[in-house]
Design an enzyme around this catalytic site. Structure first.
Site, PDB file in Angstrom:
ATOM      1  N   ARG A 105       1.582  -1.649  -0.307  1.00 23.45           N
ATOM      2  CA  ARG A 105       1.676  -0.476   0.526  1.00 23.45           C
ATOM      3  C   ARG A 105       0.514   0.438   0.205  1.00 23.45           C
ATOM      4  O   ARG A 105       0.322   0.818  -0.942  1.00 23.45           O
ATOM      5  CB  ARG A 105       2.997   0.218   0.192  1.00 23.45           C
ATOM      6  N   THR A 109      -1.415   5.951   3.513  1.00 22.73           N
ATOM      7  CA  THR A 109      -0.860   5.793   4.870  1.00 22.73           C
ATOM      8  C   THR A 109       0.582   5.289   4.825  1.00 22.73           C
ATOM      9  O   THR A 109       1.290   5.373   5.814  1.00 22.73           O
ATOM     10  CB  THR A 109      -1.682   4.767   5.660  1.00 22.73           C
ATOM     11  N   ASP A 201       8.889   2.859  -9.392  1.00 21.16           N
ATOM     12  CA  ASP A 201       8.063   1.786  -8.815  1.00 21.16           C
ATOM     13  C   ASP A 201       8.543   0.445  -9.363  1.00 21.16           C
ATOM     14  O   ASP A 201       8.359   0.138 -10.552  1.00 21.16           O
ATOM     15  CB  ASP A 201       6.593   2.021  -9.172  1.00 21.16           C
ATOM     16  N   ASP A 204       5.860  -1.957 -10.957  1.00 23.05           N
ATOM     17  CA  ASP A 204       5.385  -1.483 -12.265  1.00 23.05           C
ATOM     18  C   ASP A 204       6.450  -1.671 -13.335  1.00 23.05           C
ATOM     19  O   ASP A 204       6.138  -2.016 -14.483  1.00 23.05           O
ATOM     20  CB  ASP A 204       4.988  -0.004 -12.180  1.00 23.05           C
TER      21      ASP A 204
HETATM   22  C1  PRP Z   1       6.786  -1.783  -3.044  1.00 27.21           C
HETATM   23  C2  PRP Z   1       8.046  -2.600  -2.871  1.00 27.21           C
HETATM   24  C3  PRP Z   1       7.996  -2.981  -1.416  1.00 27.21           C
HETATM   25  C4  PRP Z   1       7.363  -1.766  -0.787  1.00 27.21           C
HETATM   26  C5  PRP Z   1       8.441  -0.959  -0.134  1.00 27.21           C
HETATM   27  O1  PRP Z   1       5.707  -2.602  -3.176  1.00 27.21           O
HETATM   28  O2  PRP Z   1       8.137  -3.688  -3.747  1.00 27.21           O
HETATM   29  O3  PRP Z   1       7.221  -4.144  -1.161  1.00 27.21           O
HETATM   30  O4  PRP Z   1       6.750  -1.019  -1.840  1.00 27.21           O
HETATM   31  O5  PRP Z   1       7.898   0.088   0.594  1.00 27.21           O
HETATM   32  P1  PRP Z   1       7.980   0.169   2.171  1.00 27.21           P
HETATM   33  O6  PRP Z   1       9.400  -0.201   2.549  1.00 27.21           O
HETATM   34  O7  PRP Z   1       7.696   1.620   2.445  1.00 27.21           O
HETATM   35  O8  PRP Z   1       6.970  -0.742   2.764  1.00 27.21           O
HETATM   36  P2  PRP Z   1       4.214  -2.045  -3.493  1.00 27.21           P
HETATM   37  O9  PRP Z   1       3.498  -1.766  -2.227  1.00 27.21           O
HETATM   38  O10 PRP Z   1       4.328  -0.918  -4.476  1.00 27.21           O
HETATM   39  O11 PRP Z   1       3.497  -3.303  -4.119  1.00 27.21           O
HETATM   40  P3  PRP Z   1       3.765  -4.073  -5.498  1.00 27.21           P
HETATM   41  O12 PRP Z   1       5.034  -4.879  -5.333  1.00 27.21           O
HETATM   42  O13 PRP Z   1       2.579  -4.949  -5.597  1.00 27.21           O
HETATM   43  O14 PRP Z   1       3.880  -3.058  -6.604  1.00 27.21           O
HETATM   44  N1  URA Z   2       8.234   1.057  -3.720  1.00 25.27           N
HETATM   45  C1  URA Z   2       8.833   1.156  -4.916  1.00 25.27           C
HETATM   46  O1  URA Z   2       8.574   0.357  -5.829  1.00 25.27           O
HETATM   47  N2  URA Z   2       9.711   2.157  -5.104  1.00 25.27           N
HETATM   48  C2  URA Z   2      10.022   3.034  -4.146  1.00 25.27           C
HETATM   49  O2  URA Z   2      10.866   3.933  -4.381  1.00 25.27           O
HETATM   50  C3  URA Z   2       9.390   2.927  -2.892  1.00 25.27           C
HETATM   51  C4  URA Z   2       8.501   1.911  -2.706  1.00 25.27           C
END
Ligand code: PRP
Ligand code: URA
Length: 210
Positions: A105, A109, A201, A204
């Site tokens: 994400r 944006t 997160d 993380d």
């Molecule tokens: C997080 C999570 C989802 C997304 C959710 O991933 O694991 O994939 O955000 O957000 P949304 O519903 O608003 O799209 P992130 O983009 O942080 O990537 P990562 O798993 O690589 O940390």
């Molecule tokens: N992605 C995450 O990992 N946590 C949130 O709360 C939203 C998006």
């Protein structure tokens, strides 16, 4: 059959979720809990699998039994955080294939950016379980499912650990044919698109990158 939207109220899931959310929970415990919650969710998500009758010879006679009727499955985690749910799912369905879809994400944006997609070749014959712990705005899940639909799987099921009402509504509207399983439904999204109270997160916390 009508689409299923399930928010779990099982005490074991609720208990594990309470530890998962705690900011003091270690990376190792967080990872283990994501794995266990995914396994418990998979137990319910496979409730509708069709079965066939078989006769089994026990040491004392013949038992009329049921076995799963050859329904093929694939698990597709949304990278990165969705990976944390795959082993728990595989514990219940070890023969499933695993695909991967890479999305992150854009934190400004809040729109998903796709960087990878590798799915099983015979996906047209499979039920696909898409995993991601967090359904926030819903953008990542909606895009991942749209990509997977281009390959025409038999059915798509989405599994997340925590959903925001905004993301759940968006996903229900964008993909009315997809069953949705959430271990918990939270209150709202904050101004940064994080789920409140959520768990922070997920990527993380699973991989210890912050
Ligand atoms: C997080 C999570 C989802 C997304 C959710 O991933 O694991 O994939 O955000 O957000 P949304 O519903 O608003 O799209 P992130 O983009 O942080 O990537 P990562 O798993 O690589 O940390
Ligand atoms: N992605 C995450 O990992 N946590 C949130 O709360 C939203 C998006």
């Amino acid at each position: 059959m009508e689409r299923r939207v399930v928010i779990f109220d099982h005490p074991l899931i609720q208990h594990k979720l309470s530890i998962l959310r705690n900011k003091e929970t270690s990376t190792k415990d967080f990872r283990d809990l994501v794995d266990e919650i995914a396994m418990l969710m998979m137990f319910e998500a496979t409730r509708d699998l069709s079965t066939e009758s078989v006769k089994v010879e026990t040491p004392c006679g013949i038992a009329d039994c049921k076995q799963i009727a050859g329904r093929k499955m694939a698990f597709v985690p949304i990278l990165r955080a969705g990976l944390g749910m795959v082993d728990g799912c595989l514990k219940l369905v070890p023969s499933a294939r695993v695909g991967h879809i890479g999305l992150y994400r854009n934190e400004e944006t809040l729109k998903p950016v796709e960087y990878y997609c590798k799915l099983p070749k015979d996906i047209e014959e499979r039920d696909v379980f898409v995993t991601d712990p967090m359904l926030a705005t819903g953008g990542s899940a909606i895009d991942a499912i749209s990509q997977i639909k281009l390959r025409k799987p038999r059915k798509i099921i989405f599994m997340c650990i925590i959903a925001a009402p905004e993301g759940l509504k968006a996903l229900e509207e964008a993909h009315p044919d997809v069953d949705i399983f959430c271990a918990g439904l939270d209150d709202h999204l904050n101004e940064n698109g994080y789920i409140v109270p959520g768990l922070g997160d997920a990527g993380d916390r699973i991989f210890g990158t912050k």
